[in-house]
Enzyme design. Structure first.
Site, short mmCIF file in Angstrom:
data_model
loop_
_atom_site.label_atom_id
_atom_site.label_comp_id
_atom_site.label_asym_id
_atom_site.label_seq_id
_atom_site.Cartn_x
_atom_site.Cartn_y
_atom_site.Cartn_z
CB SER A 134 -0.85 0.06 1.24
OG SER A 134 -1.69 1.32 1.21
CE LYS A 188 -3.18 -2.26 0.02
NZ LYS A 188 -3.74 -2.23 -1.39
CG HIS A 191 -4.88 -0.76 3.87
ND1 HIS A 191 -4.99 -0.26 2.51
CD2 HIS A 191 -3.92 0.02 4.45
CE1 HIS A 191 -4.50 0.84 2.33
NE2 HIS A 191 -3.95 1.02 3.65
CG ASN A 192 -7.23 -1.51 -0.43
OD1 ASN A 192 -6.32 -1.27 0.23
ND2 ASN A 192 -7.39 -1.87 -1.74
CD GLU A 195 -7.53 2.96 -0.08
OE1 GLU A 195 -6.42 2.56 0.17
OE2 GLU A 195 -8.05 3.13 -1.28
C1 6PG Z 1 -3.28 1.37 -1.64
C2 6PG Z 1 -4.53 1.60 -2.37
C3 6PG Z 1 -4.54 0.79 -3.86
C4 6PG Z 1 -5.67 1.45 -4.58
C5 6PG Z 1 -6.72 0.49 -4.28
C6 6PG Z 1 -8.10 0.80 -4.27
O1 6PG Z 1 -3.17 1.02 -0.36
O2 6PG Z 1 -2.19 1.77 -2.17
O3 6PG Z 1 -5.62 0.93 -1.47
O4 6PG Z 1 -4.43 -0.43 -3.67
O5 6PG Z 1 -6.20 2.62 -4.13
O6 6PG Z 1 -6.70 -0.45 -5.40
O7 6PG Z 1 -9.00 1.16 -5.37
P1 6PG Z 1 -10.21 1.29 -5.69
O8 6PG Z 1 -10.77 2.63 -4.95
O9 6PG Z 1 -10.15 1.56 -7.16
O10 6PG Z 1 -11.08 0.25 -5.39
#
Ligand code: 6PG
Length: 488
Positions: A134, A188, A191-192, A195
């Site tokens: 990430s 991960k 994590h997303n 995010e």
């Molecule tokens: C990271 C990000 C990266 C990317 C994801 C999310 O941790 O560097 O999470 O992996 O931004 O793919 O993408 P989407 O918003 O396109 O689902």
């Protein structure tokens, strides 16, 4: 050829992330071989390695030369699109790899694909790691957060490299051995999901400040900048402040953020997170709300038509009447609401990780995961250190919200949080993330919920039985008969 095997590691797949990670590894002093199916990418990377300080990076143009240029036991990172391209790359490279060599998939891969590939690889004696990476382009180049899971022996072969390449924070490099199987990919993925939640919550804070508080972009840039010097200090808050400052170069008129179409894209990891939460019976309403919001943002044309229909029916926009709002107080309230909402979202992500860890026997260390997210990654934030401490204080913590420190903070912020969600509801500004977090808190903290009534209904129409609060056992009642009797 084999005698010239000088590289300590290899990397295949030289799109943005691969190229930058390879340069980072080379810059940290580890000679690296790189390969890409479209060979112009190899030249591009070589050129950058030259320009960015004569870095020890060696371009290879065939899978065979690439593999043979790496010292044994070989460790090869693959950074290609998740899914079929990973299988194709593995097929091309593994033909030249030998027992004891390792494949490391650094993409956003579905963890079960990694587990399948692990089994396949072990049939030829190859080791396998699924490693979450990430930090986007900049993180890959200067220090990402790394989440490697799979064969521990493979991790030991390269941990000295990963520790140098990862982002560095006060308590060490942002990498740790996550656990067995596809745990690195799974961590991960969560994590997303977090995010997604963070980004949604920030966008709601923006919406409320803009449409209920009347704040312009310059003010928003200032406020987010100020927030980034306090408890909300984080990468996403920092870039949000920057975003509000950028002018539209295309037209030379106004800020770019106002010209961007309000339709969010996505690649799938957030959706997997919500699917997994449902599979494991873990409530993750904030993360689910962020996913739903992305879906609804996609209905741009439909939303515009709906706006017209409701307007014709007499719905009045409340959002432009900002005169009655105490701006200073609103800003402070929104800051508190954002913080409290974030804690709920992280609590959901952590609970999901724990549930999966128990199901799979991964032994995930939640405090350590919070630690490696302190730097490098997209959700990096100062308050992750406090999450780390909470799980260190009590690894069996049932929920982040009941850690004494976080519990106190929730109570301190709840009045402001309720004011923000209340104001938004009153004005018709949708705040699905903030209200999902507030509902999560309000549901979790109540000793008694109306679930007794749901149980009664289930038993009424389906004889599903219920338990009682005052005696053990499972009960069924002839509800309609008793109700009929009570009516007469
Ligand atoms: C990271 C990000 C990266 C990317 C994801 C999310 O941790 O560097 O999470 O992996 O931004 O793919 O993408 P989407 O918003 O396109 O689902």
């Amino acid at each position: 050829m084999e005698s010239a095997a000088m590289s300590q590691i290899g990397l295949a797949g030289l799109a943005v992330m691969g190229q930058n990670l390879a340069l980072n590894i080379a810059e940290k002093g580890f000679p690296i071989s790189v390969y890409n199916r479209t060979t112009s990418k190899v030249d591009e990377t070589l050129d950058r390695a030259h320009r960015e300080g004569q870095l020890p990076l060696f371009g290879q143009y065939t899978p065979k030369d690439f593999v043979l240029s790496i010292k044994k036991p070989r460790s090869i990172i693959i950074l290609v699109k998740a899914g079929a391209p990973v299988d194709q790359t593995i097929a091309a490279l593994s033909a030249y790899m030998e027992p004891g060599d390792t494949i490391i998939d650094g993409g956003n891969e579905w963890y079960e694909n990694t587990e399948r590939r692990m089994v396949d690889a072990s049939a030829s004696g190859l080791l396998y790691l699924g490693m979450g990476v990430s930090g986007g382009e900049d993180g890959a180049r200067h220090g990402p957060s790394l989440m490697p899971g799979g064969a521990h022996r493979a991790y030991l072969n390269i941990h000295h490299i990963l520790e140098k390449v990862a982002a560095q924070v006060d308590d060490g490099p942002c990498v740790t051995y996550i656990g067995e199987g596809g745990s690195g990919n799974f961590v991960k993925m969560v994590h997303n999901g977090i995010e997604y939640g963070d980004m949604q919550l920030i966008s709601e804070a923006y919406d409320v400040l803009k449409n209920a508080g009347g704040l312009g972009n310059e003010e928003l840039a200032e406020i987010f900048g100020e927030w980034n010097r306090g408890e909300l200090e984080s990468f996403l808050i920092e870039i949000t402040s920057d975003i509000f400052r950028v002018e539209d170069e295309e037209t030379g008129n106004g800020h770019l953020v106002d010209k961007i179409l309000d339709k969010t894209g996505m690649k799938g990891t957030g959706k997997w997170t919500v699917q997994q939460a449902a599979e494991l019976s873990i409530a993750a309403p904030t993360i689910a709300a962020s996913l739903d919001s992305r879906y609804m943002s996609g209905l741009k044309e439909e939303r515009e038509e709906a706006a017209e229909i409701f307007k014709k029916e007499g719905l009045k926009e409340e959002i432009n009447n900002v005169s009655a709002v105490d701006k200073k107080r609103l800003i402070d309230d929104v800051r508190q609401a954002l913080y409290a909402s974030k804690i709920c979202s992280y609590a959901q992500g952590m609970n999901l990780l724990r549930a999966k860890s128990m199901e799979k026997g991964w032994g995930l260390n939640l405090g350590e995961l919070a630690r490696i997210w302190k730097g490098g990654c997209i959700i990096r934030a100062v308050f992750l250190d406090r999450i780390k401490q909470a799980y260190q204080r009590n690894p069996g913590l049932a929920n982040l919200l009941v850690d004494p420190e976080f519990a106190r903070e929730m109570v301190q912020r709840q009045a402001a949080w309720r004011r923000v969600v209340g104001l938004a509801i009153q004005k018709g500004i949708s705040v699905p993330g903030m209200s999902a977090s507030l509902q999560y808190f309000d549901t979790y903290r109540r000793g008694r919920l109306p679930a007794n009534l749901v149980q009664a209904q289930r038993d009424y129409f389906g004889a599903h039985t219920y338990e009682r609060i005052d005696r053990p056992g499972s009960y069924h009642t002839e509800w309609s008969k008793l109700a009929r009797k009570a009516r007469v």
